[in-house]
Write an enzyme that holds these catalytic residues in place. Structure first.
Site, PDB file in Angstrom:
ATOM      1  N   GLU A  46     -13.319  -7.203  -3.123  1.00 51.61           N
ATOM      2  CA  GLU A  46     -13.983  -5.900  -3.086  1.00 51.61           C
ATOM      3  C   GLU A  46     -13.977  -5.196  -4.438  1.00 51.61           C
ATOM      4  O   GLU A  46     -13.384  -4.122  -4.587  1.00 51.61           O
ATOM      5  CB  GLU A  46     -13.337  -5.010  -2.016  1.00 51.61           C
ATOM      6  CG  GLU A  46     -13.407  -5.605  -0.620  1.00 51.61           C
ATOM      7  CD  GLU A  46     -13.134  -4.603   0.489  1.00 51.61           C
ATOM      8  OE1 GLU A  46     -12.739  -3.465   0.194  1.00 51.61           O
ATOM      9  OE2 GLU A  46     -13.323  -4.966   1.662  1.00 51.61           O
ATOM     10  N   GLU A  85     -13.018 -10.998   5.574  1.00 51.00           N
ATOM     11  CA  GLU A  85     -12.257  -9.981   6.307  1.00 51.00           C
ATOM     12  C   GLU A  85     -13.120  -9.390   7.398  1.00 51.00           C
ATOM     13  O   GLU A  85     -14.303  -9.127   7.183  1.00 51.00           O
ATOM     14  CB  GLU A  85     -11.854  -8.796   5.404  1.00 51.00           C
ATOM     15  CG  GLU A  85     -10.623  -8.984   4.614  1.00 51.00           C
ATOM     16  CD  GLU A  85     -10.294  -7.758   3.757  1.00 51.00           C
ATOM     17  OE1 GLU A  85     -10.493  -6.614   4.207  1.00 51.00           O
ATOM     18  OE2 GLU A  85      -9.836  -7.971   2.627  1.00 51.00           O
TER      19      GLU A  85
HETATM   20  C1  BGP Z   1     -10.612  -3.846   3.034  1.00 49.06           C
HETATM   21  C2  BGP Z   1      -9.566  -4.251   2.017  1.00 49.06           C
HETATM   22  C3  BGP Z   1      -8.234  -4.547   2.603  1.00 49.06           C
HETATM   23  C4  BGP Z   1      -7.848  -3.744   3.836  1.00 49.06           C
HETATM   24  C5  BGP Z   1      -9.014  -3.501   4.790  1.00 49.06           C
HETATM   25  C6  BGP Z   1      -8.786  -2.538   5.915  1.00 49.06           C
HETATM   26  O1  BGP Z   1     -11.534  -2.991   2.463  1.00 49.06           O
HETATM   27  O2  BGP Z   1      -9.974  -5.385   1.274  1.00 49.06           O
HETATM   28  O3  BGP Z   1      -7.323  -4.480   1.550  1.00 49.06           O
HETATM   29  O4  BGP Z   1      -7.085  -2.673   3.520  1.00 49.06           O
HETATM   30  O5  BGP Z   1     -10.167  -3.103   4.109  1.00 49.06           O
HETATM   31  O6  BGP Z   1      -9.102  -1.228   5.538  1.00 49.06           O
HETATM   32  P1  BGP Z   1      -8.031  -0.060   5.532  1.00 49.06           P
HETATM   33  O7  BGP Z   1      -6.774  -0.708   5.068  1.00 49.06           O
HETATM   34  O8  BGP Z   1      -8.502   0.965   4.567  1.00 49.06           O
HETATM   35  O9  BGP Z   1      -7.959   0.450   6.914  1.00 49.06           O
END
Ligand code: BGP
Length: 479
Positions: free
Chosen positions: A171, A373
């Site tokens: 990201e 993800e």
């Molecule tokens: C993505 C990231 C992760 C993770 C995930 C969940 O954007 O790559 O690192 O954190 O989101 O989102 P959040 O943790 O903000 O709830």
């Protein structure tokens, strides 16, 4: 609604993801080895949920053997994480390796492979060293790009013979968007030109690492691949009317194509140059750098897909006194009746998986890709424990099933998607939300010495991996 059995292609990968900074904790970290995330946490602890941050995280650094044991138990064949740049070196200018951290990483990789789990590794998951942020302005600096290439070379020298799946970034758009565009993270500076320069420098860094990868012949020698993990936010317009459609395509240009196009096609969209010019946010890029991007596109991409992004044309005037923001061209659209995950505030719309799959096929040359993800963060999951103390996360099972279903439909219609990585393997630390929303197949019990326990979804995922089958709603849309 009735359920139907969905079959998964035999070679389709089902794994889980995490990152270095969200799991490992500071154990053994030297004073000078803070990352940008550590710096933000130290300067702004009050905004981190219950004060938790990267300091201990899941303590993976000390407990990785135990955790890899759980991976084996679940039957994961792939685990995606990152190497922490800020910790892998003790001298960033000269790329001097921290032997203690490097040998820990070496052990993690060995242990994964020994247990039948393929490591998939990103070189940066927001772990740019804090000192490079403070001294050079982080990714705004071309010197930092040079240092990243030096770091990557050391990483490839150490682990290039064993790790087959590499990624430059996870990201790459996120940190600068929160910091310079929306100014909601330390050091709270709204500066769109900086935002664009970070975007460009990370695109350039990806190309330079691809070039390095070729020079080191990691593909030829070890069958390895290099890609980047992006988080396109699939944009849906409120209506079919031209003004709303334009709003969606502007959003797409500034937030999605700005990374997808250079990484996969080797070129920035022409429209983007015109807009950067118009709004005085042109990035500094030489002819040689653009050529570097052209000649060094990625082998494959990972996409992080969680929610749709709904937009409409602006209905209110833009405040001309504020720096340019892509919102100049759109407003967020609040779809009535949408299904929400209230804990994270994200809409649940599994059809997004199908739409991105077809887009990769039609607009990006059907390049090889995978879901890097996707997952569901839920607050206070303890309330769902049964008598055996196992979290009954049926909502997560439904979330995964519905998303997988649409993804597989995209594959059936010709998209070159090779796998699905769930976020996350264990509960872990989120930026700011910390341990508030839990994503894991494996629970991390903060009240009980961070002990681990499989959730119901872990047993379910194990079965899906074994049988290559699962059940999902038999809705008409799927037919
Ligand atoms: C993505 C990231 C992760 C993770 C995930 C969940 O954007 O790559 O690192 O954190 O989101 O989102 P959040 O943790 O903000 O709830």
């Amino acid at each position: 609604m009735e359920l139907k059995t969905i079959n998964i292609p035999k070679d389709f990968i089902l794994g889980a993801a995490a990152s270095a900074w969200q799991t490992e904790g500071w154990s053994g970290k030297k004073e000078t080895q803070d990352s940008y995330l550590d710096l933000w946490y130290k300067n702004n602890k009050n905004v981190w949920h219950n004060g938790y941050g990267p300091a201990v995280a899941t303590d993976f650094k000390n407990r990785y053997k135990e955790d890899i044991g759980y991976m084996k138990e679940i039957g994961l064949t792939h685990y995606r994480t990152s190497i922490n740049w800020s910790r892998f070196l003790i001298d960033y200018e000269n790329a001097v390796v921290d032997e203690e951290y490097a040998s820990y990483m070496d052990d993690v990789i060995k242990e994964l492979i020994r247990n039948g789990v393929e490591p998939m590794i990103a070189l940066e998951h927001y772990e740019v060293p804090a000192v490079l942020f403070e001294e050079y302005g982080g990714w705004g600096s071309k010197h930092v790009v040079d240092l990243f290439v030096k770091y990557a070379e050391k990483v490839f020298e150490r682990y290039g013979d064993r790790v087959k799946n590499w990624f430059t970034f996870n990201e790459p758009i996120v940190v600068q968007t929160r910091v310079y565009l929306d100014a909601i993270r330390y050091p709270f500076e709204q500066n769109t030109k900086k935002w664009m320069q970070w975007n460009f420098n990370k695109g350039l860094a990806t190309a330079r690492i691809v070039k390095l990868f070729k020079e080191m012949e990691l593909k030829e020698k070890y069958g390895a691949k290099i890609g980047v993990i992006l988080n396109p936010e699939v944009a849906y317009a409120r209506s079919s009317a031209e003004h709303d459609q334009k709003a969606a395509s502007m959003f797409d240009l500034f937030f999605n194509r700005v990374f997808l196009d250079p990484a996969i096609k080797g070129e920035y969209p022409q429209e983007l140059f015109a807009l950067m010019d118009k709004h005085d946010i042109m990035f500094d890029a030489s002819e040689e750098e653009l050529q570097m991007i052209k000649e060094n596109t990625v082998d494959y991409v990972g996409l992080n897909i969680y929610f749709p992004y709904r937009v409409k044309a602006r209905s209110t005037a833009w405040n001309e006194e504020t720096p340019f923001h892509p919102e100049y061209y759109y407003e967020k659209f609040d779809l009535p009746g949408k299904k929400m995950n209230p804990h994270r505030g994200w809409e649940i719309y599994p059809h997004t998986m199908y739409d991105i799959a077809i887009r990769m096929k039609e607009e990006y040359g059907n390049i090889e890709w995978f879901i890097a993800e996707n997952g569901m963060g839920v607050e206070n999951e303890y309330r769902f424990k049964n008598e055996e103390q196992i979290i009954q996360d049926d909502y997560r099972i439904e979330f995964i099933s519905e998303h997988l279903k649409w993804l597989l439909k995209g594959i059936e219609d010709g998209s070159n998607c090779k796998g699905y990585m769930l976020w996350a393997f264990t509960d872990n630390v989120s930026p700011m939300n910390a341990f508030k929303n839990r994503y894991g197949l494996v629970e991390i019990n903060l009240e009980d010495n961070r002990n681990r326990a499989l959730k119901k979804s872990a047993y379910w995922y194990k079965q899906v991996i074994e049988t290559k089958q699962f059940e999902a709603q038999d809705d008409d849309l799927y037919k």
